[in-house]
Every structure is written in C-alpha cells, then in structure tokens.
Design a protein around this motif. Sequence first.
Motif, PDB file in Angstrom:
ATOM      1  N   ILE A 276      33.589  12.242  30.744  1.00 25.99           N
ATOM      2  CA  ILE A 276      32.717  13.383  31.061  1.00 25.99           C
ATOM      3  C   ILE A 276      33.661  14.538  31.374  1.00 25.99           C
ATOM      4  CG2 ILE A 276      30.974  14.288  32.641  1.00 25.99           C
ATOM      5  CD1 ILE A 276      29.947  11.465  33.017  1.00 25.99           C
ATOM      6  N   SER A 277      33.789  15.445  30.431  1.00 28.11           N
ATOM      7  CA  SER A 277      34.841  16.452  30.518  1.00 28.11           C
ATOM      8  C   SER A 277      34.521  17.563  31.502  1.00 28.11           C
ATOM      9  CB  SER A 277      35.108  17.060  29.136  1.00 28.11           C
ATOM     10  OG  SER A 277      33.919  17.620  28.606  1.00 28.11           O
ATOM     11  N   SER A 278      33.239  17.775  31.846  1.00 23.46           N
ATOM     12  CA  SER A 278      32.907  18.863  32.759  1.00 23.46           C
ATOM     13  C   SER A 278      31.565  18.608  33.420  1.00 23.46           C
ATOM     14  CB  SER A 278      32.868  20.198  32.011  1.00 23.46           C
ATOM     15  OG  SER A 278      32.454  21.236  32.863  1.00 23.46           O
ATOM     16  N   VAL A 279      31.476  18.976  34.701  1.00 24.38           N
ATOM     17  CA  VAL A 279      30.220  18.972  35.461  1.00 24.38           C
ATOM     18  C   VAL A 279      30.121  20.337  36.134  1.00 24.38           C
ATOM     19  CG1 VAL A 279      28.906  17.924  37.320  1.00 24.38           C
ATOM     20  CG2 VAL A 279      30.300  16.487  35.846  1.00 24.38           C
ATOM     21  N   ALA A 280      28.997  21.049  35.934  1.00 27.55           N
ATOM     22  CA  ALA A 280      28.857  22.411  36.443  1.00 27.55           C
ATOM     23  C   ALA A 280      27.519  22.568  37.151  1.00 27.55           C
ATOM     24  CB  ALA A 280      28.974  23.422  35.303  1.00 27.55           C
ATOM     25  N   TYR A 281      27.557  23.189  38.339  1.00 26.81           N
ATOM     26  CA  TYR A 281      26.345  23.514  39.088  1.00 26.81           C
ATOM     27  C   TYR A 281      25.844  24.896  38.673  1.00 26.81           C
ATOM     28  CZ  TYR A 281      26.649  19.672  42.476  1.00 26.81           C
ATOM     29  OH  TYR A 281      26.661  18.441  43.074  1.00 26.81           O
ATOM     30  N   SER A 282      24.529  25.082  38.710  1.00 29.33           N
ATOM     31  CA  SER A 282      23.968  26.409  38.495  1.00 29.33           C
ATOM     32  C   SER A 282      24.211  27.272  39.733  1.00 29.33           C
ATOM     33  CB  SER A 282      22.470  26.314  38.197  1.00 29.33           C
ATOM     34  OG  SER A 282      21.779  25.798  39.322  1.00 29.33           O
ATOM     35  N   TYR A 283      24.028  28.577  39.587  1.00 29.60           N
ATOM     36  CA  TYR A 283      24.296  29.491  40.696  1.00 29.60           C
ATOM     37  C   TYR A 283      23.295  29.293  41.831  1.00 29.60           C
ATOM     38  CZ  TYR A 283      27.870  32.017  38.137  1.00 29.60           C
ATOM     39  OH  TYR A 283      29.032  32.350  37.489  1.00 29.60           O
ATOM     40  N   LEU A 284      22.050  28.964  41.499  1.00 30.16           N
ATOM     41  CA  LEU A 284      21.060  28.690  42.535  1.00 30.16           C
ATOM     42  C   LEU A 284      21.205  27.289  43.109  1.00 30.16           C
ATOM     43  CD1 LEU A 284      17.905  30.355  40.969  1.00 30.16           C
ATOM     44  CD2 LEU A 284      19.365  31.236  42.785  1.00 30.16           C
ATOM     45  N   GLY A 285      21.886  26.399  42.391  1.00 31.50           N
ATOM     46  CA  GLY A 285      22.183  25.073  42.911  1.00 31.50           C
ATOM     47  C   GLY A 285      21.149  24.010  42.624  1.00 31.50           C
ATOM     48  N   SER A 286      20.097  24.323  41.891  1.00 29.15           N
ATOM     49  CA  SER A 286      19.059  23.322  41.633  1.00 29.15           C
ATOM     50  C   SER A 286      19.278  22.579  40.329  1.00 29.15           C
ATOM     51  CB  SER A 286      17.681  23.985  41.626  1.00 29.15           C
ATOM     52  OG  SER A 286      17.645  25.009  40.653  1.00 29.15           O
TER      53      SER A 286
END
Length: 653
Positions: free
Chosen positions: A382-392
């Motif tokens: 899994i090369s990347s995990v990213a959160y959204s700016y609002l966090g949901s």
Amino acid sequence: MSKKPISFGKISFNLKKDADTNKNDEQTASGFGTFGRTPIQEQKEIEEIAEDLENQHVQQVMGIKNFGKKAKNFNIEEMMEQARKTASEVNKRKLEIEDSKKAVETEEVHESDDEDLIGPPLPPGLFQGAPSETDKVREVDKNKEDESDEDSYDELSGSDDEELSLEKRIPNTHEVEMQHGTKAVVALAVDPSGARLATGSIDYDVSFWDFAGMDSSLRSFRTLQPCENHPIKALQYSATGDSILVVSGSAQAKVLDRDGFEVLECVKGDQYITDMARTKGHTASLNSGCWHPHIREEFMTCAQDGTLRLWVTENPKQHKAVIKPRQQGGLKTSPTSCVFSRDGNTVACGCYDGSIQMWDHRRNFVNTTLVLRDAHQKQSEISSVAYSYLGSFIASRGNDDTLKLWDLRNFKKPLKVFDNLFSRYEQTDCSFSPDDSMVFTGESLQKGQDVGRLLFYNTKTYEPVMHLDVTKSHVIKCIWHAKLNQIFVGCGNGVVKCYYDQKRSLRGAKLCIVKIHRKKHSVEVVSSQQIITPHALPLFRQEKLRTSKKKMEKDRLDPVKSRRPDLPITSGQGGRVAASGSTLSSFVIRNLGLSKRVDDEQDPREAILKYAKEAEENPFWVAPAYKKTQPETIFQYNESEDGPSDAKKQKQS
C-alpha cells in the motif's frame, strides 16, 4: 396647653406625638436639634449625603475625591422604545425608496412614449431646494456599490470556487519543468509557506529549490547526498518549515535544517534482538516517514522490521514509542506507508498484508482503534494513505493497480474503487484537493503507453474530472499545495513539473519565471599610468597557459617537476659506472688493481685468439699441464673432405 420641646441646638425632642411634621420643621430651626426620631427623608437625598461624606473622607485620607466616573444607569424600557422607533423609520425609508424607483421607471416609460416633447427634460428638483427622489435612489445605489467593492476580495476568494466547475479549479493553465537528474524522483516536499521545494531520488541525491532566489533557468541552489549510498524514499518539511525529515533505504532516518545541514540522525537498533520493542531503533531499511501536524518535535518512521516508531528530536538516541502491526493470525507484517491524521490524534499505516490499521495517538499503542483487513490485495504494497482535509474520508493507493476511497464513519467497504491505475513504484501516492472535492493520483507507464498521466476524480459523484499528460515517463509523486494553489509532480525520468494558474495561483513558481538569467560581465579597468611589476619583466614572467592540459604536458617534460627516475644504462659511456666499466664484472676487475684496461665491447673470441701464437711458442698455462700425460696432441679429422662437416655422423642406409 402645649408643652415646649426640649432642644439642645439642632437636636430636639418632641413630647407631642401627634404633631405635624411641618411644625417640627419650624421648631427645629433653632437650637442644637431634636431628640427622638429624625424626620423621614427621601431615598435619593440619603444616597447623596452618604456619597458626599464618603468623598470627603477619601479626600482627607488620599487627597482625591473619587476613583473615576460613576457607572451609568440605563433605562431598558426607553432603549426598547427608541429601537422600535428607529426600526419603523428604517422600514418607512425602504418603502419610500422602492416607491421612488417605481416612479422613476414609469417616468422613463412615459418619456419614451411621449414623442411631442421637444428638447431635453428639465432636471428634477430644479425649483426645489431639497434633492429629488431619484437623487436619493442614486445615492443609495452608490452606497450599495461601495459596500460591494469592499466585499469584492471575499467574493473572489470564496464564491468563485462555488461557481467554477471542478475542472477549472485545477491550476493547469501554465507549467514549469525542473530537472533533478536522470533517475526517478520518488520523494517531494514543499514547506508550509511555499517558499522552498525539496526533491529526492533513487540516485541518492536531495536537491533544494528556492523559488524566491531562482531565475528562469530553474536550477537548485544545493544538491547533496545526506544518506551516502542509500536511495531517498520520503521527504517532508516539519509543521514550522524549519527542518526536513529524510527517509532513505538505510535503517536510520535523518533530520536536516532548511539549508541541508544535518541536525540529527536516529540510532540504529540491535538486529540480533528478536523483540523489536527492546531495541532503541530500526534494524531494517526504512519505508516511509512523516512529521506530526501539531507537535513540531515529533515524527514517525516505519521500516521493514515490522514496526512503526515515534521519535522526538530532543532524544534521537532512543525512540519514544513502538507500534507493531499484526496480521490476521498474529504474525508481524511490515508497514509500507504511514501517516498522521490532520488533527494529529490518529496514526494510520498501510501494511504489506493488504490491511489498513489505525491507533489512537493519545493512548498506548497496544490495541488498534480501526482495522480493515483485505483493504488491498495481499502481498502487495500500500504505497500511500491520505486523510481528507476535513478528516472524515481517507484514500489509499496500492500496487494492485487501484485507488480506493473510504469513509471513516463506515470503515467496512470502500465508497469507490478506481481500477486500472498501474503503479510501478512503492512510493506512488494519492491526495485530496484543498477543498476535498477531488482526489488525485499518478499513473505509471504500461506497455503501449507513451505519456504518464495525473488523474483527478470527483469525491461525490466518483466520476473522472480530467487527466493531465505530464511527461513521457512514470508519474510517482504529486502534491497540491493549498497556500500556493500549485501542483508539483515528480516523474520517473528525473523531471519535476509544477502546474499553476496565472490568475488563481500565488507566488511559488510564478516568482522565478519572471526573472531573467543574466551572465555577469567582467568590468575592464583601463589605467592611464603604466605600472611595471617585477613579474611583468621578461626575465621573471611566468607563462600563463589557458588550459590545464598544456600545463600538464609542459610539466611532464620537466624532469624535476615530473620526478623522472634515472634512465637505464645503454652503454659504458656516460653511465653511473662509466669510469669502471659498464658491467659488474668489469667493475670488479678494474678495482682489483690490474693495470691493463679491459675493453668490454670487443669480441671474446678475438681476445683469446690474440694470444694463440704466444701460447704456441711459449706455453705457460695449458701445455705444461698435459706434457707428461699427453705428449702428443690428438685432433679429430674428417674421414672424407667431401662429406658433411658436422660432427654427427649420418645414418647409413
């Protein structure tokens, strides 16, 4: 008969109980006063007297009358009535303005209909001192325009984004290309202010770019190899932008300052200890790392030894905490990517077994808060995990050619799976746009493809918004900087591209494109007076060679500068032992004290035959030795003169 009251000055005592208060006032006008009850006064007079006495006491003690102004008393009922009156007046004015607007419109219509009128109409309010209703309307309109001008910046910054389509929000009207090297750029970092860019590659180099100091040539101001012969895997600026985390293929992460100088290096763990919690650092090569979004001294790394470790910059000799992700059966698995949530309360990682695991940063890291097994294909990174700016929401990019969008409130099934996104590198990432309306990722080249693409998807409808053709190579890293509104892309051929919008982007690459690269011209100084130095004379002048090659050739011919060894002796003339002969034997013979000089160049056969006649006439050395045993010399003669002269006889047939 009425009794007179007893009085001592102003104080008096009234014996008559039923007397009027007016009579008492008249009677107490003289003397010391009256005994008994004092006449009842109003409340206000009592308060005033108390205040005067208090002020006099304060003035005697401290020298000032009071401590400031008295508190104002507000009558709430009067304020409410006044507010009602003003509200009714405002409503009346609004109604009058609307009526005046309608009247103006009807007048304009009538003026257009009346064809009998000759000449311009009279200006309204010409014979009146007060302005007309139309003038009032114009003033109101001007005021409204002024208010709208004040809010114009807010409208440009906020409301235009809502009106613009998603495709127009992507800043891609202009692009800039920067050359890092020839190998793949697998690490990108932009500081929070957007002033500097750092790029890392598998060629071990880290380059620093300063947008304010660059010109249109777009060259980095510093390139270095912080981890020697280890490829760079991840770079990230801290929350304050004063330091940068460097994650390489080694087991030790490094922290550099803004100019590239090393601040600290994490300790390496003991690879012979099986329990990873008992070692002070990583024991295998690192995979990824990131800074805490709010705690400026804390950062996290993950490695092939199956652990995530939290570090503090004050103590790089030992980790702060260890996190051990586990597989379904309890065996350890190595995390391939790690990230903090936007608020910093959650730690998430993508593992090699295809799972996404999360821990609460405020508690101990024994139990996970959220675990999703089979998020991606097993035995694939899994090369990347990213959160959204609002966090949901959360996005994950895997080497199983997929990009998945997840809702943390229902973390069981993905909201959408985007297929056929080939990824060749373990560092291919994904991220959200600053307004969380889009998610984007890069794509590697497959067989038959010519151009690597950057793909954008809508997070609400899950439809593709657009794709950017970046370069003729793989697209690995991509960052959309919210402050600059610019997109930075790292490619597989060593190119770093920056996309920006001429109107909606700020600073960044726009600063250096305007600057022109100019060569510095040497200033020639011509002096009227001739100055002769000792080295300017022909005797002392040193020849200046334009190239270093000619200088080396000239030094090679000089036996002193080139340190030429002694040449080999070719003959007896001019050598080191020329006076005593060219060989060792001649040197020994001549040093024995023999008077005759031995010539080394003559033929030894001729030298012997020279004494043949003398030996025959006067034998001294050989003949006397054989005189008794062999008085007659026996020579071998050939049997036939015509035969071969060889000593060997021919075989008889």
